[in-house]
Scaffold this active site. Structure first.
Site, PDB file in Angstrom:
ATOM      1  NE  ARG A 119       1.007  27.386-111.266  1.00 13.06           N
ATOM      2  CZ  ARG A 119      -0.070  28.145-111.219  1.00 13.06           C
ATOM      3  NH1 ARG A 119      -1.271  27.599-111.173  1.00 13.06           N
ATOM      4  NH2 ARG A 119       0.041  29.463-111.212  1.00 13.06           N
ATOM      5  CE  LYS A 157       7.992  28.246-106.342  1.00 12.34           C
ATOM      6  NZ  LYS A 157       7.121  28.325-107.508  1.00 12.34           N
ATOM      7  NE  ARG A 200       5.398  36.436-111.282  1.00 13.62           N
ATOM      8  CZ  ARG A 200       5.037  35.146-111.162  1.00 13.62           C
ATOM      9  NH1 ARG A 200       4.350  34.759-110.114  1.00 13.62           N
ATOM     10  NH2 ARG A 200       5.367  34.253-112.066  1.00 13.62           N
TER      11      ARG A 200
HETATM   12  P1  ATP Z   1       3.284  30.980-110.848  1.00 16.81           P
HETATM   13  O1  ATP Z   1       2.680  29.642-110.839  1.00 16.81           O
HETATM   14  O2  ATP Z   1       2.596  31.967-109.988  1.00 16.81           O
HETATM   15  O3  ATP Z   1       3.598  31.503-112.202  1.00 16.81           O
HETATM   16  P2  ATP Z   1       6.082  30.551-110.372  1.00 16.81           P
HETATM   17  O4  ATP Z   1       6.686  31.643-111.149  1.00 16.81           O
HETATM   18  O5  ATP Z   1       6.637  30.268-109.034  1.00 16.81           O
HETATM   19  O6  ATP Z   1       4.582  30.776-110.045  1.00 16.81           O
HETATM   20  P3  ATP Z   1       5.997  27.792-111.090  1.00 16.81           P
HETATM   21  O7  ATP Z   1       5.821  27.140-112.387  1.00 16.81           O
HETATM   22  O8  ATP Z   1       4.962  27.600-110.046  1.00 16.81           O
HETATM   23  O9  ATP Z   1       6.189  29.332-111.336  1.00 16.81           O
HETATM   24  O10 ATP Z   1       7.393  27.315-110.482  1.00 16.81           O
HETATM   25  C1  ATP Z   1       8.506  27.129-111.285  1.00 16.81           C
HETATM   26  C2  ATP Z   1       9.447  28.301-111.067  1.00 16.81           C
HETATM   27  O11 ATP Z   1       9.995  28.183-109.766  1.00 16.81           O
HETATM   28  C3  ATP Z   1      10.641  28.275-111.978  1.00 16.81           C
HETATM   29  O12 ATP Z   1      10.376  29.019-113.144  1.00 16.81           O
HETATM   30  C4  ATP Z   1      11.770  28.895-111.145  1.00 16.81           C
HETATM   31  O13 ATP Z   1      11.775  30.294-111.262  1.00 16.81           O
HETATM   32  C5  ATP Z   1      11.361  28.581-109.738  1.00 16.81           C
HETATM   33  N1  ATP Z   1      12.117  27.463-109.147  1.00 16.81           N
HETATM   34  C6  ATP Z   1      12.610  26.365-109.730  1.00 16.81           C
HETATM   35  N2  ATP Z   1      13.204  25.561-108.839  1.00 16.81           N
HETATM   36  C7  ATP Z   1      13.085  26.176-107.654  1.00 16.81           C
HETATM   37  C8  ATP Z   1      13.482  25.850-106.342  1.00 16.81           C
HETATM   38  N3  ATP Z   1      14.110  24.712-106.049  1.00 16.81           N
HETATM   39  N4  ATP Z   1      13.191  26.737-105.368  1.00 16.81           N
HETATM   40  C9  ATP Z   1      12.539  27.890-105.622  1.00 16.81           C
HETATM   41  N5  ATP Z   1      12.124  28.251-106.834  1.00 16.81           N
HETATM   42  C10 ATP Z   1      12.390  27.408-107.842  1.00 16.81           C
HETATM   43  C1  BTN Z   2       5.812  24.940-108.682  1.00 14.70           C
HETATM   44  O1  BTN Z   2       6.035  25.815-107.854  1.00 14.70           O
HETATM   45  O2  BTN Z   2       5.676  25.176-109.862  1.00 14.70           O
HETATM   46  C2  BTN Z   2       5.645  23.521-108.250  1.00 14.70           C
HETATM   47  C3  BTN Z   2       6.942  22.803-108.092  1.00 14.70           C
HETATM   48  C4  BTN Z   2       6.703  21.359-107.703  1.00 14.70           C
HETATM   49  C5  BTN Z   2       7.979  20.585-107.551  1.00 14.70           C
HETATM   50  C6  BTN Z   2       7.726  19.200-107.027  1.00 14.70           C
HETATM   51  S1  BTN Z   2       9.214  18.365-106.542  1.00 14.70           S
HETATM   52  C7  BTN Z   2       8.344  16.855-106.385  1.00 14.70           C
HETATM   53  C8  BTN Z   2       7.370  16.797-107.543  1.00 14.70           C
HETATM   54  N1  BTN Z   2       7.996  16.247-108.718  1.00 14.70           N
HETATM   55  C9  BTN Z   2       8.082  17.149-109.706  1.00 14.70           C
HETATM   56  O3  BTN Z   2       8.604  16.940-110.813  1.00 14.70           O
HETATM   57  N2  BTN Z   2       7.538  18.311-109.315  1.00 14.70           N
HETATM   58  C10 BTN Z   2       7.023  18.239-107.969  1.00 14.70           C
END
Ligand code: ATP
Ligand code: BTN
Length: 321
Positions: free
Chosen positions: A118, A183, A318
């Site tokens: 996101r 996560k 969180r």
């Molecule tokens: P929120 O949407 O609640 O702010 P979030 O902090 O999980 O949630 P997202 O944008 O949903 O943020 O997810 C991207 C985040 O996930 C990255 O900033 C990183 O910290 C984490 N991330 C990136 N790749 C992975 C992965 N393969 N597995 C777990 N976490 C990951």
């Molecule tokens: C999140 O937690 O912010 C969402 C992560 C979503 C990752 C998937 S991997 C397949 C698809 N292609 C992308 O570039 N993002 C989503």
């Protein structure tokens, strides 16, 4: 794109038998020099593949690798499925093709050079070890229905994992999958389409399965499905087929009956139900205890001022101990 990577993919297929392969033998298979092989190995390291070299023996994979099986995927999934081993982002790929896609079209990858989460955040996507896939869907009800959809997809994914024997996997509102407070997977719903018209949606999921240990660019606790299965081997192809089937039938149900059948299912799986959390909304922070989701898909908190519902794409939840 595919041609450019064919030498690296060939090397990986050879190495995936787990044995040592000399630079010379690999070079002969491909009709290129040992130096060119060394360069491709360096490129594979950049994709997150751990390969080491022992003088006199050659190259070997540090971990066994079983690549996704395109034939099984296309034969077993009841929808159009494409495997593009190396891609920028599976979401981006389908977003560029919404006008020529049927509902349910799926794209999977072994590696994403620009996997995203996101708000433009990076999704770490090393080669051949996790799942990255996206599905195209069209919602005639328009964009307003898209919020509920990201919840429905999460529920469908966890229920599919449960059916395959993975226990203890939970949901974090609105779009993450958790295991033991870490996560495990993220879901990203993106759309193209004007307000008022049908919404063209691309739903993507990144699910960690056997992520290598060191991930300096992930800035929060994370885990992999091989932790849930206690190290037991996981058939990624079979898992992908199950997830795709569950997604499709959940989306069809959502189109017919909306969120009503999903609220209880969400609440059973909510990682934070009854727990203290804070919501981050830009500069604002709101503290409360999670009471579940409501019929619109908003998260309900018991706060100082009573029960309050929050909804919207800019909110992050969180834990707050
Ligand atoms: P929120 O949407 O609640 O702010 P979030 O902090 O999980 O949630 P997202 O944008 O949903 O943020 O997810 C991207 C985040 O996930 C990255 O900033 C990183 O910290 C984490 N991330 C990136 N790749 C992975 C992965 N393969 N597995 C777990 N976490 C990951
Ligand atoms: C999140 O937690 O912010 C969402 C992560 C979503 C990752 C998937 S991997 C397949 C698809 N292609 C992308 O570039 N993002 C989503």
């Amino acid at each position: 794109m595919r041609k450019e990577h064919s030498a690296k993919l060939h090397i990986l297929r050879s190495l995936s038998d787990g044995a040592f392969h000399s630079g010379e033998a690999l070079g002969n298979e491909l009709g290129i020099s040992r130096a060119a092989i060394a360069k491709h190995i360096k490129g594979l390291n950049d994709w997150g593949v751990d390969i080491y070299r022992i003088q006199g023996r050659g190259y070997q994979l540090a971990q066994p690798m079983q690549l996704l099986d395109e034939e099984r995927l296309t034969a077993s999934a009841n929808t159009q499925v494409e495997l593009i081993s190396v891609i920028n982002s599976t979401n981006q790929y389908l977003l560029e093709r919404v006008s020529e896609s049927d509902k349910g079209r799926v794209c999977l990858a072994e590696y994403q050079a620009q996997g995203r989460g996101r708000r433009g955040r990076q999704w770490v996507s090393p080669f051949g070890t996790n799942l990255y896939f996206s599905m195209y869907w069209r919602l005639d009800a328009g964009m307003a229905a898209a919020m509920g959809l990201s919840l429905v997809i999460g529920i469908a994914a966890v229920e599919a994992l449960e059916k395959m024997g993975f226990e203890g996997v939970k949901l974090k509102w609105p779009n993450d999958i958790y295991y033991q407070d870490k996560k495990l997977a993220g879901i990203l719903v993106e759309m193209s389409g004007q307000a008022g018209a049908a919404a063209h949606l691309v739903i993507g999921m990144g699910l960690n399965i056997g992520m290598p240990d060191q991930q300096p660019s992930i800035d929060q606790p994370w885990t992999s499905l091989n932790q849930v299965s206690n190290g037991q081997a996981i058939d990624r192809t079979q898992l992908a087929i199950h997830l795709i089937e569950h997604w499709k039938s959940a989306l069809e149900e959502y189109e017919m009956t909306g969120l009503s059948g999903f609220v209880e299912r969400w609440n059973r799986l909510d990682n934070f139900l009854g727990r203290s959390v804070k919501l981050l909304m830009g500069p604002r922070e709101i503290y409360g205890v999670v009471k579940g989701i409501d019929q619109q898909g908003g998260v309900v908190l018991e706060t100082e001022s009573g029960l309050e519902t929050f909804i919207g794409g800019e909110i992050s939840l969180r834990k707050h101990d």
